[in-house]
Design a protein around this motif. Structure first.
Motif, PDB file in Angstrom:
ATOM      1  N   LYS B  95       0.844  -1.207   0.000  1.00 49.53           N
ATOM      2  CA  LYS B  95       0.000   0.000   0.000  1.00 49.53           C
ATOM      3  C   LYS B  95       0.880   1.259   0.000  1.00 49.53           C
ATOM      4  O   LYS B  95       1.834   1.352   0.763  1.00 49.53           O
ATOM      5  CB  LYS B  95      -0.866  -0.047   1.273  1.00 49.53           C
ATOM      6  N   GLY B  96       0.555   2.191  -0.865  1.00 50.22           N
ATOM      7  CA  GLY B  96       1.312   3.437  -0.897  1.00 50.22           C
ATOM      8  C   GLY B  96       2.440   3.442  -1.915  1.00 50.22           C
ATOM      9  O   GLY B  96       3.067   4.466  -2.162  1.00 50.22           O
ATOM     10  N   ASP B  97       2.696   2.298  -2.513  1.00 51.32           N
ATOM     11  CA  ASP B  97       3.804   2.202  -3.477  1.00 51.32           C
ATOM     12  C   ASP B  97       3.238   1.671  -4.804  1.00 51.32           C
ATOM     13  O   ASP B  97       2.498   0.687  -4.813  1.00 51.32           O
ATOM     14  CB  ASP B  97       4.867   1.241  -2.928  1.00 51.32           C
ATOM     15  N   PRO B 125      -4.289  -2.655  -0.884  1.00 48.47           N
ATOM     16  CA  PRO B 125      -4.821  -2.443   0.464  1.00 48.47           C
ATOM     17  C   PRO B 125      -4.561  -3.679   1.338  1.00 48.47           C
ATOM     18  O   PRO B 125      -4.560  -4.816   0.831  1.00 48.47           O
ATOM     19  CB  PRO B 125      -6.328  -2.265   0.236  1.00 48.47           C
ATOM     20  N   ILE B 126      -4.370  -3.434   2.621  1.00 46.82           N
ATOM     21  CA  ILE B 126      -4.046  -4.506   3.566  1.00 46.82           C
ATOM     22  C   ILE B 126      -5.060  -5.650   3.475  1.00 46.82           C
ATOM     23  O   ILE B 126      -4.702  -6.829   3.407  1.00 46.82           O
ATOM     24  CB  ILE B 126      -4.004  -3.930   5.003  1.00 46.82           C
ATOM     25  N   GLU B 127      -6.354  -5.283   3.435  1.00 49.55           N
ATOM     26  CA  GLU B 127      -7.384  -6.324   3.450  1.00 49.55           C
ATOM     27  C   GLU B 127      -7.338  -7.215   2.202  1.00 49.55           C
ATOM     28  O   GLU B 127      -7.717  -8.382   2.262  1.00 49.55           O
ATOM     29  CB  GLU B 127      -8.798  -5.726   3.678  1.00 49.55           C
ATOM     30  N   GLN B 151       7.387   1.532   4.927  1.00 48.51           N
ATOM     31  CA  GLN B 151       7.676   0.492   5.927  1.00 48.51           C
ATOM     32  C   GLN B 151       6.507   0.239   6.871  1.00 48.51           C
ATOM     33  O   GLN B 151       6.206  -0.902   7.209  1.00 48.51           O
ATOM     34  CB  GLN B 151       8.917   0.885   6.739  1.00 48.51           C
ATOM     35  N   GLU B 152       5.863   1.330   7.299  1.00 45.90           N
ATOM     36  CA  GLU B 152       4.742   1.171   8.238  1.00 45.90           C
ATOM     37  C   GLU B 152       3.624   0.352   7.593  1.00 45.90           C
ATOM     38  O   GLU B 152       3.030  -0.523   8.217  1.00 45.90           O
ATOM     39  CB  GLU B 152       4.207   2.539   8.663  1.00 45.90           C
ATOM     40  N   ALA B 153       3.367   0.657   6.332  1.00 47.01           N
ATOM     41  CA  ALA B 153       2.306  -0.060   5.622  1.00 47.01           C
ATOM     42  C   ALA B 153       2.653  -1.543   5.517  1.00 47.01           C
ATOM     43  O   ALA B 153       1.785  -2.420   5.635  1.00 47.01           O
ATOM     44  CB  ALA B 153       2.103   0.535   4.230  1.00 47.01           C
ATOM     45  N   THR B 157       0.497  -4.551   7.169  1.00 47.23           N
ATOM     46  CA  THR B 157       0.003  -5.639   6.326  1.00 47.23           C
ATOM     47  C   THR B 157       0.381  -6.990   6.937  1.00 47.23           C
ATOM     48  O   THR B 157      -0.462  -7.900   7.043  1.00 47.23           O
ATOM     49  CB  THR B 157       0.603  -5.530   4.904  1.00 47.23           C
ATOM     50  N   ILE B 158       1.626  -7.084   7.348  1.00 41.53           N
ATOM     51  CA  ILE B 158       2.088  -8.359   7.915  1.00 41.53           C
ATOM     52  C   ILE B 158       1.392  -8.643   9.250  1.00 41.53           C
ATOM     53  O   ILE B 158       0.946  -9.763   9.516  1.00 41.53           O
ATOM     54  CB  ILE B 158       3.636  -8.353   8.056  1.00 41.53           C
TER      55      ILE B 158
END
Lengths: 265, 206
Positions: B95-97, B125-127, B151-153, B157-158
Protein backbone atom coordinates in the motif's frame (compact mmCIF):
# COMPACT_ATOMS: atom_id res chain seq x y z
CA UNK A 1 15.66 17.64 -37.05
CA UNK A 2 18.13 17.80 -39.91
CA UNK A 3 20.90 20.35 -39.40
CA UNK A 4 22.43 21.91 -42.50
CA UNK A 5 25.63 23.74 -41.55
CA UNK A 6 25.71 27.18 -43.14
CA UNK A 7 29.24 28.36 -42.45
CA UNK A 8 30.95 27.54 -45.76
CA UNK A 9 29.18 30.35 -47.56
CA UNK A 10 30.94 32.96 -49.62
CA UNK A 11 28.42 35.57 -48.54
CA UNK A 12 30.29 35.63 -45.20
CA UNK A 13 33.25 37.99 -45.80
CA UNK A 14 35.79 35.97 -43.78
CA UNK A 15 34.76 32.79 -45.60
CA UNK A 16 34.92 34.51 -48.96
CA UNK A 17 38.46 35.50 -48.01
CA UNK A 18 39.63 31.98 -47.13
CA UNK A 19 38.11 30.63 -50.36
CA UNK A 20 39.82 33.35 -52.40
CA UNK A 21 43.08 32.66 -50.56
CA UNK A 22 42.68 28.90 -51.20
CA UNK A 23 43.27 28.37 -47.50
CA UNK A 24 42.73 24.61 -47.33
CA UNK A 25 43.35 24.30 -43.60
CA UNK A 26 40.82 27.01 -42.81
CA UNK A 27 37.97 25.53 -44.89
CA UNK A 28 38.68 22.03 -43.59
CA UNK A 29 38.66 23.37 -40.06
CA UNK A 30 35.28 25.06 -40.66
CA UNK A 31 33.92 21.84 -42.11
CA UNK A 32 35.08 19.71 -39.19
CA UNK A 33 33.90 22.14 -36.56
CA UNK A 34 30.41 22.09 -38.04
CA UNK A 35 30.36 18.30 -38.08
CA UNK A 36 31.53 18.26 -34.48
CA UNK A 37 28.81 20.76 -33.58
CA UNK A 38 26.12 18.39 -34.89
CA UNK A 39 25.65 19.17 -38.58
CA UNK A 40 24.04 16.47 -40.75
CA UNK A 41 24.78 18.31 -43.99
CA UNK A 42 27.28 20.99 -44.96
CA UNK A 43 26.04 23.74 -47.24
CA UNK A 44 28.65 24.97 -49.75
CA UNK A 45 28.26 28.31 -51.50
CA UNK A 46 30.85 30.01 -53.71
CA UNK A 47 28.59 32.50 -55.49
CA UNK A 48 30.66 35.50 -54.36
CA UNK A 49 33.89 33.92 -55.63
CA UNK A 50 34.92 32.25 -58.84
CA UNK A 51 31.79 30.14 -58.51
CA UNK A 52 32.35 27.03 -60.66
CA UNK A 53 36.03 26.46 -60.05
CA UNK A 54 35.81 27.33 -56.37
CA UNK A 55 32.87 24.96 -55.86
CA UNK A 56 35.00 22.15 -57.20
CA UNK A 57 37.94 23.21 -55.02
CA UNK A 58 35.72 23.46 -51.94
CA UNK A 59 34.07 20.06 -52.47
CA UNK A 60 37.39 18.33 -52.99
CA UNK A 61 38.96 19.82 -49.89
CA UNK A 62 35.95 19.27 -47.65
CA UNK A 63 35.59 15.66 -48.83
CA UNK A 64 39.22 15.09 -47.90
CA UNK A 65 38.41 15.45 -44.19
CA UNK A 66 34.79 14.33 -43.81
CA UNK A 67 32.23 11.93 -45.29
CA UNK A 68 29.30 14.09 -44.24
CA UNK A 69 26.83 14.67 -47.11
CA UNK A 70 27.13 18.03 -48.83
CA UNK A 71 24.58 20.56 -49.97
CA UNK A 72 25.47 22.40 -53.15
CA UNK A 73 24.12 25.91 -52.76
CA UNK A 74 23.89 27.73 -56.07
CA UNK A 75 21.40 29.24 -58.48
CA UNK A 76 23.66 28.29 -61.38
CA UNK A 77 22.95 24.99 -63.12
CA UNK A 78 26.52 24.98 -64.34
CA UNK A 79 27.91 25.16 -60.80
CA UNK A 80 25.54 22.46 -59.57
CA UNK A 81 26.55 20.19 -62.43
CA UNK A 82 30.27 20.75 -61.90
CA UNK A 83 29.82 20.20 -58.17
CA UNK A 84 27.94 16.92 -58.71
CA UNK A 85 30.60 15.74 -61.14
CA UNK A 86 33.43 16.07 -58.64
CA UNK A 87 31.52 14.59 -55.67
CA UNK A 88 33.18 11.43 -54.36
CA UNK A 89 30.73 8.71 -53.40
CA UNK A 90 26.95 8.55 -53.62
CA UNK A 91 25.62 11.49 -55.66
CA UNK A 92 22.04 10.70 -54.61
CA UNK A 93 22.97 11.91 -51.10
CA UNK A 94 23.97 15.36 -52.27
CA UNK A 95 21.37 17.96 -51.43
CA UNK A 96 20.71 20.66 -53.99
CA UNK A 97 19.97 24.15 -52.70
CA UNK A 98 17.79 24.99 -54.54
CA UNK A 99 15.04 24.85 -57.11
CA UNK A 100 11.95 27.05 -57.38
CA UNK A 101 9.32 27.78 -59.99
CA UNK A 102 11.68 30.24 -61.65
CA UNK A 103 12.03 29.25 -65.26
CA UNK A 104 15.83 29.03 -65.39
CA UNK A 105 15.97 26.81 -62.31
CA UNK A 106 13.30 24.48 -63.63
CA UNK A 107 15.10 24.19 -66.90
CA UNK A 108 18.66 24.17 -65.55
CA UNK A 109 18.81 22.61 -62.08
CA UNK A 110 15.75 20.36 -61.97
CA UNK A 111 17.10 17.88 -64.59
CA UNK A 112 20.24 17.43 -62.46
CA UNK A 113 18.14 16.76 -59.37
CA UNK A 114 16.08 14.20 -61.27
CA UNK A 115 19.09 12.57 -62.89
CA UNK A 116 20.83 11.89 -59.59
CA UNK A 117 17.68 11.67 -57.42
CA UNK A 118 19.16 14.22 -55.04
CA UNK A 119 17.35 15.63 -52.01
CA UNK A 120 16.37 19.16 -52.95
CA UNK A 121 15.29 22.38 -51.31
CA UNK A 122 12.31 23.91 -53.09
CA UNK A 123 11.80 27.63 -52.62
CA UNK A 124 8.28 29.01 -52.80
CA UNK A 125 9.10 31.61 -55.38
CA UNK A 126 8.46 32.01 -59.09
CA UNK A 127 9.34 34.52 -61.78
CA UNK A 128 7.16 37.07 -59.97
CA UNK A 129 9.42 36.99 -56.89
CA UNK A 130 8.74 36.04 -53.30
CA UNK A 131 4.99 35.97 -52.67
CA UNK A 132 3.42 38.11 -49.98
CA UNK A 133 0.88 35.69 -48.55
CA UNK A 134 0.77 32.16 -47.17
CA UNK A 135 -1.83 31.22 -49.81
CA UNK A 136 0.50 32.14 -52.65
CA UNK A 137 3.31 30.12 -51.07
CA UNK A 138 1.02 27.12 -50.79
CA UNK A 139 0.00 27.54 -54.44
CA UNK A 140 3.64 27.56 -55.56
CA UNK A 141 4.37 24.51 -53.41
CA UNK A 142 1.51 22.72 -55.10
CA UNK A 143 2.80 23.52 -58.57
CA UNK A 144 6.34 22.57 -57.63
CA UNK A 145 5.12 19.20 -56.36
CA UNK A 146 3.18 18.68 -59.60
CA UNK A 147 6.33 19.34 -61.63
CA UNK A 148 8.41 16.96 -59.50
CA UNK A 149 5.73 14.26 -59.49
CA UNK A 150 5.59 14.33 -63.27
CA UNK A 151 9.28 13.38 -63.21
CA UNK A 152 8.59 10.55 -60.72
CA UNK A 153 10.69 12.29 -58.11
CA UNK A 154 10.62 10.77 -54.59
CA UNK A 155 8.80 13.49 -52.65
CA UNK A 156 10.31 12.26 -49.38
CA UNK A 157 13.47 13.98 -50.54
CA UNK A 158 11.83 17.35 -51.07
CA UNK A 159 12.33 20.14 -48.51
CA UNK A 160 10.08 23.13 -49.06
CA UNK A 161 11.47 26.44 -47.86
CA UNK A 162 8.51 28.82 -47.51
CA UNK A 163 10.94 31.77 -47.41
CA UNK A 164 10.73 33.76 -44.24
CA UNK A 165 10.76 37.56 -44.51
CA UNK A 166 12.04 40.02 -41.91
CA UNK A 167 9.88 40.87 -38.93
CA UNK A 168 11.11 44.43 -39.25
CA UNK A 169 9.05 44.79 -42.42
CA UNK A 170 5.87 43.19 -41.12
CA UNK A 171 5.37 41.90 -37.61
CA UNK A 172 3.14 39.12 -38.97
CA UNK A 173 5.92 37.60 -41.05
CA UNK A 174 6.83 34.98 -38.45
CA UNK A 175 3.26 33.83 -37.78
CA UNK A 176 2.61 33.70 -41.50
CA UNK A 177 5.66 31.48 -41.85
CA UNK A 178 4.48 29.15 -39.05
CA UNK A 179 1.15 28.90 -40.85
CA UNK A 180 2.99 27.84 -44.01
CA UNK A 181 4.89 25.13 -42.13
CA UNK A 182 1.65 23.67 -40.82
CA UNK A 183 -0.26 23.93 -44.08
CA UNK A 184 2.49 22.47 -46.26
CA UNK A 185 2.76 19.45 -44.01
CA UNK A 186 -1.01 19.02 -43.76
CA UNK A 187 -1.76 19.46 -47.45
CA UNK A 188 1.20 17.78 -49.13
CA UNK A 189 2.98 15.78 -46.41
CA UNK A 190 6.40 16.95 -47.56
CA UNK A 191 9.28 18.21 -45.44
CA UNK A 192 10.02 21.82 -44.65
CA UNK A 193 13.25 23.75 -44.15
CA UNK A 194 14.32 27.28 -43.40
CA UNK A 195 17.26 29.52 -42.73
CA UNK A 196 17.08 31.54 -39.54
CA UNK A 197 18.69 34.86 -40.15
CA UNK A 198 16.18 36.63 -42.42
CA UNK A 199 13.62 36.82 -39.63
CA UNK A 200 15.79 39.14 -37.52
CA UNK A 201 17.15 41.32 -40.32
CA UNK A 202 18.08 44.83 -39.02
CA UNK A 203 17.14 43.96 -35.44
CA UNK A 204 19.66 44.17 -32.56
CA UNK A 205 20.78 40.98 -30.77
CA UNK A 206 19.62 38.92 -33.73
CA UNK A 207 20.74 35.59 -32.34
CA UNK A 208 18.10 35.73 -29.61
CA UNK A 209 15.36 36.12 -32.19
CA UNK A 210 16.89 33.50 -34.47
CA UNK A 211 17.06 30.72 -31.91
CA UNK A 212 13.58 31.36 -30.53
CA UNK A 213 12.27 31.41 -34.08
CA UNK A 214 13.94 28.06 -34.63
CA UNK A 215 12.36 26.52 -31.53
CA UNK A 216 8.90 27.72 -32.58
CA UNK A 217 9.43 26.45 -36.14
CA UNK A 218 10.31 23.04 -34.69
CA UNK A 219 7.11 23.09 -32.66
CA UNK A 220 5.28 23.72 -35.95
CA UNK A 221 6.90 20.64 -37.42
CA UNK A 222 9.81 22.00 -39.41
CA UNK A 223 12.09 19.14 -40.49
CA UNK A 224 15.38 20.86 -41.27
CA UNK A 225 17.19 24.12 -40.66
CA UNK A 226 20.12 25.89 -42.25
CA UNK A 227 22.08 27.29 -39.32
CA UNK A 228 25.45 27.66 -37.66
CA UNK A 229 26.12 24.41 -35.79
CA UNK A 230 29.22 25.90 -34.19
CA UNK A 231 26.94 28.24 -32.23
CA UNK A 232 26.34 26.31 -29.02
CA UNK A 233 23.36 28.37 -28.01
CA UNK A 234 21.52 27.54 -31.22
CA UNK A 235 22.43 23.87 -30.91
CA UNK A 236 21.25 23.93 -27.29
CA UNK A 237 17.91 25.28 -28.57
CA UNK A 238 17.73 22.42 -31.07
CA UNK A 239 18.42 19.85 -28.34
CA UNK A 240 15.96 21.38 -25.89
CA UNK A 241 13.25 21.85 -28.53
CA UNK A 242 13.63 18.24 -29.69
CA UNK A 243 13.09 17.13 -26.11
CA UNK A 244 10.05 19.36 -25.74
CA UNK A 245 8.35 18.23 -28.94
CA UNK A 246 8.73 14.55 -28.14
CA UNK A 247 11.58 13.86 -30.56
CA UNK A 248 14.00 12.73 -27.86
CA UNK A 249 12.91 9.53 -26.18
CA UNK A 250 13.78 9.46 -22.49
CA UNK A 251 15.78 12.65 -23.05
CA UNK A 252 18.75 10.62 -24.20
CA UNK A 253 20.14 13.22 -26.57
CA UNK A 254 19.58 16.01 -24.10
CA UNK A 255 21.41 14.08 -21.39
CA UNK A 256 24.16 13.11 -23.81
CA UNK A 257 24.67 16.77 -24.68
CA UNK A 258 24.68 17.57 -20.97
CA UNK A 259 27.40 14.98 -20.34
CA UNK A 260 29.43 16.18 -23.32
CA UNK A 261 29.14 19.65 -21.78
CA UNK A 262 27.77 21.13 -24.98
CA UNK A 263 24.57 22.55 -23.47
CA UNK A 264 24.72 26.27 -22.94
CA UNK A 265 22.40 28.21 -20.62
CA UNK B 1 33.06 -3.01 -14.23
CA UNK B 2 30.50 -5.30 -15.78
CA UNK B 3 31.99 -8.08 -17.85
CA UNK B 4 28.64 -9.58 -18.83
CA UNK B 5 27.81 -8.08 -22.26
CA UNK B 6 24.07 -8.26 -21.66
CA UNK B 7 24.33 -6.54 -18.29
CA UNK B 8 26.59 -3.96 -19.91
CA UNK B 9 24.06 -3.34 -22.69
CA UNK B 10 21.40 -2.66 -20.07
CA UNK B 11 23.72 -0.28 -18.26
CA UNK B 12 24.39 1.54 -21.53
CA UNK B 13 20.62 1.61 -22.17
CA UNK B 14 21.20 0.02 -25.57
CA UNK B 15 17.57 -0.89 -26.17
CA UNK B 16 18.00 -2.80 -29.42
CA UNK B 17 21.23 -4.50 -28.45
CA UNK B 18 19.63 -5.88 -25.28
CA UNK B 19 16.89 -7.59 -27.25
CA UNK B 20 19.40 -8.94 -29.78
CA UNK B 21 21.60 -10.34 -27.00
CA UNK B 22 18.66 -11.91 -25.18
CA UNK B 23 17.59 -13.66 -28.38
CA UNK B 24 21.15 -14.75 -29.09
CA UNK B 25 21.55 -16.28 -25.67
CA UNK B 26 18.20 -18.06 -25.95
CA UNK B 27 19.25 -19.44 -29.34
CA UNK B 28 22.52 -20.61 -27.83
CA UNK B 29 20.48 -22.59 -25.28
CA UNK B 30 21.30 -20.48 -22.22
CA UNK B 31 18.88 -20.93 -19.36
CA UNK B 32 16.27 -18.15 -19.30
CA UNK B 33 16.95 -17.77 -15.58
CA UNK B 34 20.61 -17.00 -16.22
CA UNK B 35 19.57 -14.43 -18.77
CA UNK B 36 17.24 -12.79 -16.26
CA UNK B 37 20.13 -12.66 -13.83
CA UNK B 38 22.27 -10.78 -16.35
CA UNK B 39 19.44 -8.34 -16.95
CA UNK B 40 19.07 -7.74 -13.26
CA UNK B 41 22.79 -7.22 -12.83
CA UNK B 42 22.66 -4.44 -15.40
CA UNK B 43 19.54 -2.97 -13.89
CA UNK B 44 20.97 -2.86 -10.42
CA UNK B 45 24.02 -0.98 -11.79
CA UNK B 46 21.63 1.55 -13.31
CA UNK B 47 19.91 1.79 -9.93
CA UNK B 48 23.22 2.49 -8.24
CA UNK B 49 24.15 5.17 -10.75
CA UNK B 50 20.76 6.75 -10.20
CA UNK B 51 21.32 6.80 -6.46
CA UNK B 52 24.68 8.50 -6.84
CA UNK B 53 23.13 11.12 -9.10
CA UNK B 54 25.08 10.10 -12.20
CA UNK B 55 21.97 8.83 -13.96
CA UNK B 56 18.78 10.83 -14.30
CA UNK B 57 15.22 9.74 -13.64
CA UNK B 58 14.39 9.45 -17.35
CA UNK B 59 17.24 6.96 -17.70
CA UNK B 60 15.91 4.89 -14.83
CA UNK B 61 12.52 4.89 -16.53
CA UNK B 62 14.10 3.89 -19.82
CA UNK B 63 15.94 1.04 -18.13
CA UNK B 64 12.59 -0.17 -16.81
CA UNK B 65 11.13 -0.10 -20.32
CA UNK B 66 14.06 -2.08 -21.70
CA UNK B 67 13.67 -4.65 -18.93
CA UNK B 68 9.98 -4.96 -19.70
CA UNK B 69 10.70 -5.54 -23.40
CA UNK B 70 13.41 -8.09 -22.60
CA UNK B 71 11.13 -9.95 -20.19
CA UNK B 72 8.46 -10.09 -22.87
CA UNK B 73 10.91 -11.95 -25.10
CA UNK B 74 11.81 -14.27 -22.25
CA UNK B 75 8.35 -14.96 -20.89
CA UNK B 76 7.32 -17.82 -23.20
CA UNK B 77 10.65 -19.53 -22.56
CA UNK B 78 10.30 -19.19 -18.82
CA UNK B 79 6.89 -20.80 -18.94
CA UNK B 80 7.92 -23.50 -21.39
CA UNK B 81 10.31 -24.99 -18.92
CA UNK B 82 7.60 -25.66 -16.36
CA UNK B 83 5.75 -28.75 -15.36
CA UNK B 84 2.76 -28.84 -13.06
CA UNK B 85 1.55 -26.47 -10.40
CA UNK B 86 3.80 -26.28 -7.40
CA UNK B 87 1.38 -24.26 -5.27
CA UNK B 88 -0.07 -20.82 -4.64
CA UNK B 89 1.87 -17.66 -3.95
CA UNK B 90 0.28 -14.26 -3.33
CA UNK B 91 2.26 -11.28 -4.58
CA UNK B 92 1.66 -7.55 -4.53
CA UNK B 93 3.28 -4.15 -4.09
CA UNK B 94 2.63 -2.67 -0.67
CA UNK B 95 0.00 0.00 0.00
CA UNK B 96 1.31 3.44 -0.90
CA UNK B 97 3.80 2.20 -3.48
CA UNK B 98 2.99 1.93 -7.17
CA UNK B 99 6.24 0.43 -8.45
CA UNK B 100 5.63 -2.74 -10.38
CA UNK B 101 8.82 -3.48 -12.27
CA UNK B 102 10.48 -5.59 -9.57
CA UNK B 103 7.22 -7.26 -8.70
CA UNK B 104 6.51 -8.14 -12.32
CA UNK B 105 9.90 -9.73 -12.74
CA UNK B 106 9.38 -11.87 -9.63
CA UNK B 107 5.88 -12.81 -10.79
CA UNK B 108 7.21 -13.86 -14.14
CA UNK B 109 9.99 -15.92 -12.61
CA UNK B 110 7.66 -17.60 -10.14
CA UNK B 111 5.16 -18.41 -12.86
CA UNK B 112 8.03 -19.66 -14.95
CA UNK B 113 9.11 -21.92 -12.12
CA UNK B 114 5.66 -23.48 -11.98
CA UNK B 115 3.93 -21.66 -9.15
CA UNK B 116 0.40 -20.37 -9.37
CA UNK B 117 0.87 -16.67 -8.70
CA UNK B 118 -2.00 -14.54 -7.46
CA UNK B 119 -0.86 -11.06 -8.49
CA UNK B 120 -2.69 -8.37 -6.52
CA UNK B 121 -1.08 -5.50 -8.44
CA UNK B 122 0.30 -2.32 -6.89
CA UNK B 123 -0.74 -0.08 -3.99
CA UNK B 124 -2.51 -3.11 -2.54
CA UNK B 125 -4.82 -2.44 0.46
CA UNK B 126 -4.05 -4.51 3.57
CA UNK B 127 -7.38 -6.32 3.45
CA UNK B 128 -6.73 -7.51 -0.08
CA UNK B 129 -3.58 -9.27 1.02
CA UNK B 130 -5.43 -10.86 3.94
CA UNK B 131 -8.36 -11.97 1.81
CA UNK B 132 -6.18 -13.43 -0.92
CA UNK B 133 -4.10 -15.28 1.67
CA UNK B 134 -7.21 -16.77 3.27
CA UNK B 135 -8.84 -17.70 0.03
CA UNK B 136 -5.83 -19.25 -1.66
CA UNK B 137 -4.31 -20.77 1.49
CA UNK B 138 -0.98 -19.76 -0.07
CA UNK B 139 2.00 -20.91 2.00
CA UNK B 140 3.92 -17.82 0.84
CA UNK B 141 3.07 -14.16 0.48
CA UNK B 142 5.42 -11.79 -1.27
CA UNK B 143 5.28 -8.07 -0.64
CA UNK B 144 7.20 -5.84 -3.00
CA UNK B 145 8.38 -2.39 -2.02
CA UNK B 146 10.61 0.29 -3.45
CA UNK B 147 9.84 3.34 -1.33
CA UNK B 148 11.44 3.51 2.11
CA UNK B 149 8.43 5.50 3.29
CA UNK B 150 6.20 2.44 3.03
CA UNK B 151 7.68 0.49 5.93
CA UNK B 152 4.74 1.17 8.24
CA UNK B 153 2.31 -0.06 5.62
CA UNK B 154 4.37 -3.22 5.24
CA UNK B 155 4.39 -3.78 8.98
CA UNK B 156 0.63 -3.26 9.21
CA UNK B 157 0.00 -5.64 6.33
CA UNK B 158 2.09 -8.36 7.92
CA UNK B 159 0.50 -7.75 11.34
CA UNK B 160 -2.93 -8.16 9.76
CA UNK B 161 -1.92 -11.41 8.08
CA UNK B 162 -0.54 -12.73 11.36
CA UNK B 163 -3.67 -11.64 13.22
CA UNK B 164 -5.73 -13.97 11.04
CA UNK B 165 -3.63 -16.83 12.39
CA UNK B 166 -2.77 -18.01 8.90
CA UNK B 167 0.02 -20.51 8.53
CA UNK B 168 1.79 -18.56 5.86
CA UNK B 169 5.32 -17.25 5.43
CA UNK B 170 5.91 -13.68 4.31
CA UNK B 171 8.78 -12.51 2.17
CA UNK B 172 9.44 -8.84 1.50
CA UNK B 173 11.34 -7.88 -1.61
CA UNK B 174 12.96 -4.63 -2.61
CA UNK B 175 16.22 -3.02 -3.42
CA UNK B 176 16.85 -1.27 -0.11
CA UNK B 177 15.63 -4.02 2.21
CA UNK B 178 17.97 -5.64 4.71
CA UNK B 179 17.81 -7.79 7.83
CA UNK B 180 16.93 -4.78 9.98
CA UNK B 181 13.91 -3.92 7.87
CA UNK B 182 12.82 -7.56 7.78
CA UNK B 183 12.92 -7.74 11.53
CA UNK B 184 11.16 -4.43 12.02
CA UNK B 185 8.20 -5.27 9.80
CA UNK B 186 8.03 -8.86 11.03
CA UNK B 187 8.60 -10.72 7.77
CA UNK B 188 10.07 -14.22 7.58
CA UNK B 189 12.41 -13.57 4.67
CA UNK B 190 13.69 -10.77 2.54
CA UNK B 191 15.11 -10.57 -0.98
CA UNK B 192 16.94 -7.87 -2.89
CA UNK B 193 16.47 -9.46 -6.28
CA UNK B 194 14.15 -11.82 -8.05
CA UNK B 195 16.40 -14.86 -7.93
CA UNK B 196 16.71 -14.64 -4.14
CA UNK B 197 12.93 -14.60 -4.00
CA UNK B 198 12.79 -17.67 -6.20
CA UNK B 199 15.22 -19.50 -3.90
CA UNK B 200 13.06 -18.79 -0.87
CA UNK B 201 10.00 -20.10 -2.70
CA UNK B 202 11.82 -23.30 -3.56
CA UNK B 203 12.83 -23.74 0.05
CA UNK B 204 9.29 -23.26 1.33
CA UNK B 205 7.58 -25.49 -1.21
CA UNK B 206 10.09 -28.32 -1.03
Amino acid sequence: MLIIGEKLNSAIPSVRQIINDKDVAAVQNLALKQVEGGANYLDLNTAQCNEDADMEWLIQNVQEVTDIPLCIDSISAQTVERGLTCIKGDKSKVMINSISLEKDRIEGILPLVIKHQCPVIGLTTDDNGIPKTAEQRIAITKRLIEVLSKENYDLNKLYIDPLVLPLAVDSNNATMFFQCLTDIKRLFNVKTVSGLSNISYTMPKRKIINRHFLAICMAFGMDAAILDPIDRKIMTSVTAANLLIGQDKFGRNYLKAFRNETLED
Amino acid sequence: MLTDTLAKAILDLEEEQVIVLVKERLAKGDSPLDIVESLQKGMSEVGKLFETGEFFLSELVMCGEIMKDAMEVLEPHLIDSVSGNKGNIVVGTVKGDIHDLGKNIVVMLLKGAGYNVIDLGVDVPIENFVEAAKESKAPLIGISVLLTGCQEAMKKTIDAIRAEGLNTKVIIGGNYIDELVREYVGADYFANNASDGLRVAKQIFS
